[in-house]
Design a protein around this motif. Structure first.
Motif, short mmCIF file in Angstrom:
data_model
loop_
_atom_site.label_atom_id
_atom_site.label_comp_id
_atom_site.label_asym_id
_atom_site.label_seq_id
_atom_site.Cartn_x
_atom_site.Cartn_y
_atom_site.Cartn_z
N MET A 158 0.85 -1.19 0.00
CA MET A 158 0.00 0.00 0.00
C MET A 158 0.89 1.24 0.00
O MET A 158 1.90 1.27 0.72
N ARG A 159 0.53 2.24 -0.78
CA ARG A 159 1.33 3.47 -0.84
C ARG A 159 0.43 4.68 -1.01
O ARG A 159 -0.43 4.70 -1.89
N LEU A 160 0.65 5.69 -0.18
CA LEU A 160 -0.04 6.97 -0.28
C LEU A 160 1.01 8.05 -0.50
O LEU A 160 1.99 8.13 0.26
N SER A 161 0.85 8.86 -1.54
CA SER A 161 1.77 9.98 -1.78
C SER A 161 0.97 11.26 -1.92
O SER A 161 -0.15 11.26 -2.44
N PHE A 162 1.54 12.38 -1.46
CA PHE A 162 0.84 13.65 -1.53
C PHE A 162 1.86 14.79 -1.57
O PHE A 162 3.05 14.60 -1.29
N GLU A 163 1.38 15.98 -1.93
CA GLU A 163 2.24 17.15 -2.12
C GLU A 163 1.65 18.33 -1.36
O GLU A 163 0.98 19.21 -1.92
#
Length: 302
Positions: free
Chosen positions: A48-53
């Motif tokens: 599982m991977r969550l990326s944000f800016e």
């Protein structure tokens, strides 16, 4: 590995003011089945991977992997719940009975990167990540690490591009990322899933497997016609303690590798020339001692 997954295709920001602050975000997950010929046959891998800016050009990635189920291991609702919650004794039991019923082999990862302009038409990207084995009071510890720095930009006004990247990776676990007590034979190993984070004899993630260090410098130039010129230098220290189950080399190996390549479109396909020199070889990969290799690849369009 045979796998199925879900991905959020368009990384738009949330519209609600409560979550809009995280900026554009993306989410991925997958479920894969490992091979039969391993210590625990047909184990499963979940990622599982969550990326944000949250700030322009500053990206954060948070990911987890779980290795669980398989031949002879519990794979019920309770096991999955305990693996997903993964707090305290749910993931790292201290009793013999708890260890026997431990839900799985888990890793967590934090990635950070920031890109900013320096001078006219030149940019630098700084990035780092750490992979952790355990939690203590909800705080991750026992880290492997990666550090990178990449400079890039246009060359001239005809569309040519250049990039210079240096990167350092270290899969020796330390207590607090770059600092603290070192622990060997940890990240890729597990007392139940003894084949570890490997599939068909190759490590997942880092190409050099456990307890290895790699420094790389890569220079690239691409002209306006699409021809790409690349030069690379790698300094590798593989399996520094000379023990464990490293899939590349059980004996400690130190080597320097120099590479150069040229590739581009010849009109009827893509042509690539590459040259490599290594100060030593890896018997498991079919070579030993220093060697030079030359290759030519032609991919024809039809």
């Amino acid at each position: 590995m045979p796998s199925v997954g879900l991905r959020r295709i368009e990384p738009k920001a949330f519209e609600t003011k409560w979550l809009n602050w995280i900026g554009p975000w993306q989410w991925d997950m997958f479920l894969a089945k490992m091979e039969e010929d391993r210590e625990i046959s047909d184990a499963l891998i979940v990622g599982m991977r969550l990326s944000f800016e949250p700030i322009k050009n500053f990206e954060v990635g948070i990911s987890r992997t779980l290795q669980l189920c398989g031949d002879g291991r519990p794979c019920n609702f309770s096991s999955w719940t305990r693996a997903l919650i993964s707090i305290g004794d749910l993931d790292n039991p201290t009793t013999d009975e708890g260890r026997l019923n431990e839900p799985g082999n888990q890793l967590a990862n934090l990635e950070l990167s920031y890109t900013l302009p320096i001078g006219k038409n030149t940019y630098v990207k700084m990035y780092a990540d750490g992979t952790t084995e355990d939690l203590i009071f909800l705080i991750p510890y026992k880290y492997t690490k990666l550090l990178g720095l990449s400079f890039y930009g246009p060359y001239g006004e005809d569309g040519s591009q250049w990039r210079l990247t240096t990167e350092y990776t270290d899969t020796v676990s330390t207590l607090v990322w770059l600092l603290g007590t070192k622990e060997l034979n940890l990240i890729y190993e597990h007392h139940i899933y003894k084949t570890g984070y490997r599939y068909k004899g190759r490590s997942l993630g880092n190409s050099l497997d456990n307890d290895s260090k790699l420094l790389s410098v890569v220079a690239q130039f691409q002209n306006s016609n699409g021809w790409e010129y690349t030069a690379k230098y790698h300094r590798a220290n593989i399996n520094i303690d000379g023990s464990g189950k490293n899939s590349i080399s059980v004996p400690n190996k130190k080597l320097n590798i120099f590479e150069a390549s040229v590739q581009g479109d010849m009109g009827v396909g893509n042509l690539k020339f590459d040259l490599r020199y290594s100060t030593d070889g890896i018997p498991a990969l079919g070579n030993d001692g220093s060697f030079t290799s030359v290759g030519v690849t032609w991919n024809i369009r039809y």
